[in-house]
Design a protein around this motif. Structure first.
Motif, PDB file in Angstrom:
ATOM      1  N   ASN A  43       0.851  -1.190   0.000  1.00  0.00           N
ATOM      2  CA  ASN A  43       0.000   0.000   0.000  1.00  0.00           C
ATOM      3  C   ASN A  43       0.889   1.243   0.000  1.00  0.00           C
ATOM      4  N   THR A  44       0.827   2.008  -1.073  1.00  0.00           N
ATOM      5  CA  THR A  44       1.666   3.211  -1.193  1.00  0.00           C
ATOM      6  C   THR A  44       0.981   4.456  -0.630  1.00  0.00           C
ATOM      7  N   GLY A  45      -0.255   4.323  -0.180  1.00  0.00           N
ATOM      8  CA  GLY A  45      -0.962   5.487   0.374  1.00  0.00           C
ATOM      9  C   GLY A  45      -0.304   5.978   1.647  1.00  0.00           C
ATOM     10  N   THR A  46      -0.086   7.285   1.724  1.00  0.00           N
ATOM     11  CA  THR A  46       0.589   7.872   2.894  1.00  0.00           C
ATOM     12  C   THR A  46      -0.393   8.337   3.963  1.00  0.00           C
ATOM     13  N   PHE A  47      -1.663   8.414   3.639  1.00  0.00           N
ATOM     14  CA  PHE A  47      -2.618   8.902   4.646  1.00  0.00           C
ATOM     15  C   PHE A  47      -3.920   8.081   4.668  1.00  0.00           C
ATOM     16  N   PHE A  48      -3.887   6.869   4.132  1.00  0.00           N
ATOM     17  CA  PHE A  48      -5.074   6.020   4.169  1.00  0.00           C
ATOM     18  C   PHE A  48      -4.673   4.561   4.052  1.00  0.00           C
ATOM     19  N   GLY A  49      -5.511   3.717   4.667  1.00  0.00           N
ATOM     20  CA  GLY A  49      -5.369   2.273   4.526  1.00  0.00           C
ATOM     21  C   GLY A  49      -6.330   1.762   3.476  1.00  0.00           C
ATOM     22  N   VAL A  50      -6.174   0.485   3.109  1.00  0.00           N
ATOM     23  CA  VAL A  50      -7.011  -0.095   2.062  1.00  0.00           C
ATOM     24  C   VAL A  50      -7.533  -1.454   2.502  1.00  0.00           C
ATOM     25  N   HIS A  51      -8.755  -1.761   1.996  1.00  0.00           N
ATOM     26  CA  HIS A  51      -9.348  -3.075   2.179  1.00  0.00           C
ATOM     27  C   HIS A  51      -9.203  -3.826   0.854  1.00  0.00           C
ATOM     28  N   VAL A  52      -8.658  -5.057   0.934  1.00  0.00           N
ATOM     29  CA  VAL A  52      -8.268  -5.780  -0.275  1.00  0.00           C
ATOM     30  C   VAL A  52      -9.077  -7.060  -0.413  1.00  0.00           C
ATOM     31  N   THR A  53      -9.601  -7.257  -1.604  1.00  0.00           N
ATOM     32  CA  THR A  53     -10.244  -8.521  -2.001  1.00  0.00           C
ATOM     33  C   THR A  53      -9.820  -8.818  -3.447  1.00  0.00           C
ATOM     34  N   SER A  54     -10.384  -9.859  -4.026  1.00  0.00           N
ATOM     35  CA  SER A  54     -10.052 -10.187  -5.417  1.00  0.00           C
ATOM     36  C   SER A  54     -11.170 -10.998  -6.046  1.00  0.00           C
ATOM     37  N   THR A  55     -11.117 -11.054  -7.347  1.00  0.00           N
ATOM     38  CA  THR A  55     -11.986 -11.971  -8.074  1.00  0.00           C
ATOM     39  C   THR A  55     -11.378 -13.382  -7.955  1.00  0.00           C
ATOM     40  N   LYS A  94      -2.436  -1.401   6.117  1.00  0.00           N
ATOM     41  CA  LYS A  94      -2.200  -0.057   6.633  1.00  0.00           C
ATOM     42  C   LYS A  94      -1.462   0.796   5.612  1.00  0.00           C
ATOM     43  N   ARG A  95      -1.425   2.073   5.885  1.00  0.00           N
ATOM     44  CA  ARG A  95      -0.750   3.008   4.984  1.00  0.00           C
ATOM     45  C   ARG A  95       0.759   2.755   4.993  1.00  0.00           C
ATOM     46  N   SER A  96       1.332   2.931   3.823  1.00  0.00           N
ATOM     47  CA  SER A  96       2.795   2.814   3.637  1.00  0.00           C
ATOM     48  C   SER A  96       3.323   1.506   4.233  1.00  0.00           C
TER      49      SER A  96
END
Length: 323
Positions: free
Chosen positions: A201-213, A235-237
């Protein structure tokens, strides 16, 4: 004040009849006050003839009244100051009640005018109503909030996650004759493998929720194994290594398996060319649920399984494409 003057007696003498004795006439001077302009004015008088108790002839009464009014009017007209109003006998019937009613009406009109003037002054002082301030505040808040949300959304778009496919390992790969659920004879394939990748995750001010097909491992456009990425939060970064299990149990090959040959144990005799396709979905909550940038990465890998190197790890570093 009640004594008669010589002029009054002289004026009354010729008009009196000779056939009856004349009774003296008396005059009562009543003060009246004019408050038309709201100020104190000079007291003015008007004369009202009062006859003696003994009745007098009608013509004598009118004559006395006429001359008395003229004489009293002459005597007191000079005493009125400018701005004062002389009250006629006809006005006497109104009395003080008429003046009071007129004054009350005038004061009511003045009060209404003054109140309207005060309201106008107050409106000028207040300027814009309070409702306009509240509306302007709400509108400004939404404009500023939308502006900052757009800034955050624009700032988060370039910070896309980076995915790197590392390897795949076949724990089991077997081809043998069999029949499907309807009893049709065909080759059956069983695959059990593990795919590894690095998610960053390259985001510096946000986290991401990850899923996939679903991850589809295909041979000649026939899916022989499938799997999926378990949902996780990054988490971020930061980054992590993700292991994905891909498996298929006794998948009918039908005509697709004509080019496959295997030993009696089910081991393929020749290398098998496979493809792996899936899409990784990432969702970020930058500003709660109001700003939710989404990132999609479609990955395709060409894999060659060598039966002579079973249980070996196959690198996917240069075998995949990212879109």
């Amino acid at each position: 004040m009640h004594a008669k003057t010589d002029s009054e007696v002289t004026s009354l003498a010729p008009s009196s009849p000779t056939r009856s004795p004349r009774r003296p006439a008396y005059f009562v001077q009543s003060p009246s006050r004019d408050s038309h302009d709201g100020e104190k004015t000079t007291t003015s008088f008007h004369s009202t003839p009062v006859l003696s108790p003994v009745a007098s002839p009608p013509h004598s009464h009118s004559s006395v009244g006429h001359h008395s009014r003229e004489s009293s009017s002459t005597r007191f007209s000079g005493s009125l100051k400018p701005g004062s109003r002389k009250i006629s006998p006809n006005d006497a019937s109104g009395g003080r009640g008429g003046h009071r009613k007129g004054n009350q009406k005038q004061w009511k009109e003045v009060d209404v005018i003054e109140e309207e003037g005060l309201l106008e002054d107050e409106e000028r002082r207040r300027g814009i109503p309070r409702r306009c301030y509240v509306l302007a505040f709400v509108l400004g808040f939404f404009v500023l909030f939308s502006f900052f949300s757009l800034i955050f959304w624009g700032a988060s778009r370039p910070q896309k996650p980076k995915i790197t496919m590392k390897s795949i390992k076949f724990e089991h790969f077997n081809i043998q004759a069999g029949s499907d659920a309807s009893g049709v004879a065909t080759d059956m394939i069983t695959v059990n493998s593990t795919v590894r990748m690095i998610y960053r995750n390259t985001g510096t001010f946000f986290g991401v929720h990850v899923t996939s097909t679903p991850l589809d491992l295909s041979y000649s456009q026939l899916a022989i194994a499938t799997g999926a990425v378990k949902r996780f939060y990054q988490k971020r970064s930061s980054q992590r290594s993700v292991a994905i299990s891909i498996a298929g149990d006794k998948i009918p090959m039908y005509g697709s398996g004509a080019g496959l040959s295997s030993t009696a144990t089910g081991k393929p005799l020749l290398p098998v060319h496979l493809t792996l396709n899936f899409t990784v979905r990432s969702k970020a909550y930058v500003l709660g649920k109001l700003v939710k940038p989404r990132f999609y990465k479609t990955i395709g890998c060409d894999i060659t399984f060598n039966p002579n190197k079973a249980n070996a790890t196959i690198s996917l570093k240069h075998a995949c494409t990212y879109d």
